[in-house]
Design an enzyme around this catalytic site. Structure first.
Site, PDB file in Angstrom:
ATOM      1  CB  SER A  58      -0.934   0.007   1.210  1.00  0.00           C
ATOM      2  OG  SER A  58      -0.196  -0.038   2.416  1.00  0.00           O
ATOM      3  CE  LYS A  76      -3.267   1.092   5.199  1.00  0.00           C
ATOM      4  NZ  LYS A  76      -3.048   0.599   3.824  1.00  0.00           N
TER       5      LYS A  76
END
Length: 822
Positions: free
Chosen positions: A713, A756
């Site tokens: 990611s 996140k």
């Protein structure tokens, strides 16, 4: 058949009892016919014998059933001829040929004959003398032979006398030990004065092989025959002495056991008469009464009664008595039918959950749905198996306790962290010393009911080694289709776990095997945002710490500014565990002031926090930096929740090398290679000279190098920092991003989006870029966080660069130019 000594006749007679229905009790020994002088060659019919050797002077009954044998006996009687008996080599042979017979035999006199109902003959025969077959006259209708009479050498010497005495001495000992021989047999042997006759008598009496008897029959020398008989007697004596020794030991053990048993029974009877039953008898009676009163399933009751019966038949000091006693205690202490009644009042359960926990709407909604269905289904619904997954400190275990309280069930908990032995789940076999049931059964014993709320903490921390896989053992426990008959190795009887409400907790799902995940309903616990932490602190943490530290009469007040600074600068976590520790530290200092008699502390201001807790531990300097070249902010997921991850890129003159530092995993290194390939493929669009990559070394670094990092990611973050360093365009400091990059610049979806985004909100970022395909995941993010963040959905790297990088015209002036270190 056995041998009996007839003192009147001075002869050994064969006992015919059991050998046939017609004993010859009136037989008289024919001494005159025995002493007739034989000729050199005699002729007569032959009778083959199976498994028997007929000796001279021997009297024995014979059963004759074969046609040729019957014909031979009848001819001998009709023509008054001697009947010659010879042993056949194979006793199973029905039709005997000459080569199937031994060469030596004995001629016999038929004293009596009886014809049986099946046309067979029963005769009583008396042996006369040894013969050697010299010729077969004919084989049909019966076997007829000529035989030579063999004379025996009888020489009375000192050696012969010594052999006779030695043989009689051995025989005396054998008769004493061998119960199958009559006691007067030795007396009869003493009255035999012929050494050859003595050897024949012992040979026909001892239990030896047919081949050995035939060898004695064929031995004509008396001295040699006595020597062979002595050897046979010595071997028989050795076996009998060993057998007698073994029997003596067994007899002693039995006598000791029986004596102890009788003494104990007498002692029990005396104690019963005095009204003083022994403790062991009382224990057996109490155990029997407990089994009778317990509500046990039929199979378990049968097992308990069987074990109690074994225990009752053992001496109290037997080692296995303790093992059986412990096993029965486990069986009787376990709940088999005891059940608590669930509180199915939805309003009550909802109120309890709200009073004890803030937020967590998914978990609360699932519990209320379970209660509603259970109320309507009237007991037909199976208990759910839930898995609470989330960072540490988010309230997974405490929520389980609240659910148990709301339902009115007993709460039991077992920690699975570090368990590496399958026996910890299933128990040990009772054959092992110190065996115990597994943790499941041990915890059910503490629960005292068949329907507790059973919480398994840290299911993702299970180990695996040579002792088995505990996660595999949990498959049966956490499967509603199987756990109604859970098998514990110690109990060895099925135990019903179907009514247990199982809740497992984990920080992450990755270590849990897929088969185990499939059996659980996963409920995710998100990271708390700043406002949720403040609400939790006010409703739960501060009141609890004030009460625990004895400050109820002088409560502390924490203004919002104090809590906000405490959350931002002294804690950096997804949950509230460290926040409670910091509040507890302040309460301890306030409690010390009260204990010392000083003025109580009433209000904790934000400015006074360094005085109580020291300097701030987590400074938010990263958000105070200006836009920089080659520095991009990424969003990362950890077991502790979301976090920020900066990516630094610097360029140096060189030969086109790529250096990656910061403990990057293989997947993240591949993402860096993909970002570099993307930048090189688009170098013309970025306005880079053709030889830029051949003359430039690139160094990509992720700070906090002591922490391992991995995952795809960070791909767009590294690509953004790399393009920024190559083009000289600064990256906006308020932008965070997360997404996987491909060589063509596509942005692929990522996991852990909620954590996140909450980390970006917690850190004060303004804009967050995420993959377009993660748009459905935004529904799980708190509305306040989405309201204060600008979420940009991207599909291509061009969109990322457009938002993250300043336009080229804005790079002129202060802060522009090549990145630091280039």
């Amino acid at each position: 058949m056995t041998w009996n000594y007839d003192q009147d006749e001075n002869w050994m007679r064969m006992d015919w009892s059991g050998a046939g229905p017609f004993p010859f009790d009136d037989f008289e020994f024919d001494e005159e016919r025995l002493e007739e002088q034989p000729g050199e060659i005699i002729e007569g019919p032959l009778l083959p014998l199976r498994d028997m050797v007929f000796f001279p002077r021997m009297v024995a009954p014979l059963l004759v059933g074969r046609d040729r044998s019957i014909e031979a006996v009848e001819v001998a009687l009709e023509q008054d001829e001697p009947l010659i008996t010879v042993t056949q080599r194979d006793p199973e042979t029905e039709y005997v040929e000459p080569d199937g017979l031994y060469g030596f035999g004995t001629d016999v006199i038929i004293e009596r004959m009886l014809r049986m109902p099946d046309d067979s003959l029963s005769i009583l025969a008396q042996g006369r003398q040894r013969l050697q077959i010299v010729e077969f006259v004919h084989l049909e209708p019966y076997i007829r032979v000529r035989a030579r009479v063999l004379s025996e050498s009888v020489e009375q010497t000192a050696t012969t006398e010594a052999l006779v005495r030695a043989t009689l001495a051995l025989l005396e000992k054998v008769v004493e030990l061998n119960r199958s021989l009559p006691d007067d047999f030795y007396v009869f042997a003493l009255n035999v004065h012929d050494p050859g006759w003595l050897a024949d008598l012992i040979g026909q009496t001892l239990d030896i092989e047919t081949v050995q008897r035939q060898e004695l029959l064929e031995t004509l020398d008396t001295k040699t025959r006595l020597q062979k008989v002595s050897v046979l007697l010595a071997k028989e004596l050795d076996v009998l002495e060993l057998e007698d020794k073994i029997q003596s030991k067994v007899r002693q053990e039995l006598d000791h056991t029986q004596r102890e048993y009788f003494l104990r029974e007498q002692m029990k009877a005396i104690q019963t008469e005095l009204g003083e039953a022994d403790a062991y008898t009382k224990e057996l009676g109490e155990m029997r009464e407990r089994i009778a009163k317990a509500e046990l399933p039929d199979e378990v009751r049968a097992q308990a009664e069987q074990e109690l019966g074994r225990m009752a038949g053992m001496p109290p000091m037997a080692p296995e008595v303790g093992i059986i006693r412990t096993y029965l205690d486990w069986l009787l202490d376990l709940p088999w039918a005891e059940e608590t009644e669930d509180n199915l009042d939805l309003q009550h359960v909802e109120k309890v959950l709200e009073d004890h926990h803030y937020g967590l709407p998914k978990a609360k909604e699932r519990i209320l749905e379970y209660i509603a269905v259970k109320k309507l289904a009237a007991g037909k619904m199976k208990s759910p198996i839930l898995c609470f997954v989330g960072p540490p400190g988010t309230g997974k275990t405490s929520l389980g306790q609240s659910i148990a309280k709301a339902l009115g069930r007993h709460f039991v908990r077992v920690s699975l962290g570090g368990v590496r032995d399958e026996a910890e789940i299933r128990g040990h076999r009772r054959t092992y010393i110190g065996a115990l049931p597994g943790r499941i059964i041990q915890t059910m014993r503490r629960a005292k009911s068949v329907n507790p709320l059973f919480m398994m903490d840290e299911v993702d921390k299970l180990g695996l080694d040579f002792r088995g896989d505990p996660a595999a053992a949990l498959l049966e426990v956490l499967d509603p289709e199987q756990n109604h008959a859970f098998s514990d190795h110690y109990l060895e009887v099925p135990y019903d776990l179907s009514r247990v409400f199982f809740i497992t907790t984990a920080n992450t799902l990755d270590p849990i095997p897929p088969a185990l995940q499939d059996r659980m309903e996963v409920i995710e616990f998100p990271s708390y945002i700043e406002e949720e932490k403040m609400a939790i602190a006010r409703r739960f943490l501060i009141p609890r710490q004030i009460e625990e530290h004895g400050l109820a009469e002088n409560p502390l007040r924490f203004p919002d500014s104090t809590l906000r600074r405490l959350i931002r600068e002294y804690t950096y976590e997804a949950g509230v565990r460290n926040l409670e520790r910091e509040i507890a530290a302040i309460c301890r200092k306030a409690a010390r002031r009260v204990a010392e008699g000083k003025k109580p502390l009433q209000r904790v201001t934000a400015r006074s926090l360094p005085h109580y807790l020291g300097p701030p531990r987590y400074l938010r300097s990263r958000l105070e930096e200006k836009d920089q070249i080659g520095l991009a902010t990424g969003l990362a997921w950890t077991e502790g929740g979301g976090d920020l991850m900066q990516v630094e890129v610097t360029l140096m003159p060189g030969k086109g090398g790529l250096t990656l530092t910061g403990q990057l995993g293989e997947v993240m290194q591949e993402s860096a290679q993909a970002a570099l390939s993307y930048a090189r493929s688009r170098s013309a669009e970025f306005g880079l000279p053709p030889d830029t990559f051949e003359k430039t070394d690139i160094h990509i670094h992720l700070p906090e190098g002591a922490i391992p990092k991995d995952g795809p990611s960070a791909g767009i973050t590294m690509a953004t920092a790399l393009v920024s360093a190559l083009t000289g365009r600064p990256v906006r400091w308020s932008v965070g991003m997360s997404g996987e990059i491909t060589l063509r610049g596509r942005v692929l979806p990522i996991g852990g989006l909620k954590e996140k985004v909450l980390a970006a909100h917690r850190a004060g970022l303004k804009t967050v870029m995420i993959p377009q395909r993660n748009e459905p995941d935004l529904a799980e993010i708190p509305h306040k966080a989405l309201k204060e963040l600008e979420v940009v959905l991207v599909e291509q790297m061009d969109q990322v660069l457009e938002v993250a990088l300043l336009p080229p015209e804005e790079t002129i002036g202060e802060g522009s130019g090549k990145p630091e270190g280039s």
